[in-house]
Design a protein around this motif. Structure first.
Motif, PDB file in Angstrom:
ATOM      1  N   HIS A  61       0.778  -1.289   0.038  1.00  0.00           N
ATOM      2  CA  HIS A  61       0.165   0.177   0.193  1.00  0.00           C
ATOM      3  C   HIS A  61       0.939   1.222   0.090  1.00  0.00           C
ATOM      4  CE1 HIS A  61      -3.788   2.321   0.728  1.00  0.00           C
ATOM      5  NE2 HIS A  61      -2.865   3.290   1.447  1.00  0.00           N
ATOM      6  N   THR A  67       0.120   8.546  -4.592  1.00  0.00           N
ATOM      7  CA  THR A  67      -0.334   7.006  -4.619  1.00  0.00           C
ATOM      8  C   THR A  67      -0.276   6.246  -5.919  1.00  0.00           C
ATOM      9  OG1 THR A  67      -1.502   7.310  -2.525  1.00  0.00           O
ATOM     10  CG2 THR A  67      -1.802   5.187  -3.911  1.00  0.00           C
ATOM     11  N   ARG A  71       2.492   3.550  -7.390  1.00  0.00           N
ATOM     12  CA  ARG A  71       1.717   2.453  -7.246  1.00  0.00           C
ATOM     13  C   ARG A  71       1.826   1.695  -8.632  1.00  0.00           C
ATOM     14  NH1 ARG A  71      -2.650   0.793  -9.550  1.00  0.00           N
ATOM     15  NH2 ARG A  71      -3.092   2.870  -9.773  1.00  0.00           N
ATOM     16  N   HIS A  82      -1.678  -4.154  -5.074  1.00  0.00           N
ATOM     17  CA  HIS A  82      -1.936  -2.835  -4.232  1.00  0.00           C
ATOM     18  C   HIS A  82      -3.197  -3.369  -3.622  1.00  0.00           C
ATOM     19  CE1 HIS A  82      -2.843   1.121  -2.997  1.00  0.00           C
ATOM     20  NE2 HIS A  82      -1.513   1.079  -2.728  1.00  0.00           N
TER      21      HIS A  82
END
Length: 202
Positions: A61, A67, A71, A82
């Motif tokens: 995460h 993000t 990711r 994820h």
């Protein structure tokens, strides 16, 4: 020079093992990190640690405002999936992540159980330059007497982390990386003494 996905990753793995065995030790992986200068989404040292530890069998995460970009980079290179902070095997806190968001995720993340302590989250936290006075001392396995924490940690951070490790052998492992190519670890078995006021810097 091009990053060697075998030689460089093995080198980073050996340094991580040394840092886990000697909490507070700051390891130099600049030579390998310099080869990962194509990484813009996070510290090259962070990317190398991620490549070393993550694969298709684990989940991760990413916290913070970036993000999606981080990711995608991690998923592309490691094939890890994820997921939520509550379920992730690894949690990445990029530089600039707010302490509020970080502490909330730390309160909710996996810490293992007495039967399965390994089912816990390991944290990879990007920081300012490692080293220098931190105002925090480390003690426990792998440390003779005391060691200096690799970075200043706020009272809230220390308290939240200690709550996750209050019942041995449960807890979370912390890996710190900086933009200069250094890494350091505070394993779950390490006690952090909060003797004086200090501000955590990320």
């Amino acid at each position: 020079m091009q990053l060697d996905s075998v030689h460089d990753i093995q080198k980073v793995y050996r340094e991580l093992l040394q840092c886990m065995a000697r909490p507070g030790k700051i390891a130099d992986i600049r030579e390998s990190a310099d080869k990962a200068d194509f990484v813009r989404e996070c510290h090259p040292a962070t990317f190398l640690v991620v490549q070393t530890l993550l694969d298709a069998e684990v989940t991760f995460h990413v916290l913070g405002d970036r993000t999606d970009t981080i990711r995608r980079k991690i998923a592309d290179y490691t094939f890890a999936a994820h997921t939520t902070a509550e379920d992730a095997d690894y949690i990445i806190a990029p530089k600039g992540t707010s302490e509020t968001e970080l502490l909330e995720a730390m309160r909710d993340c996996k810490a293992g159980t007495l039967e399965n302590p390994h089912q816990s989250a390991a944290w990879i936290i990007e920081s300012e330059a490692l080293g220098g006075p931190s105002g925090r001392k480390l003690s426990g396995p792998g440390i003779r007497d005391e060691a200096e924490a690799p970075i200043a940690l706020s009272e809230a951070f220390v308290s939240t982390r200690n709550l996750k490790a209050h019942e041995f052998p449960t807890g979370i492992d912390l890996i710190f990386t900086d933009g200069d190519g250094y890494i350091s670890c505070i394993p779950r078995t390490t006690a952090i003494s909060a003797k004086e006021e200090s501000a955590w810097v990320m």
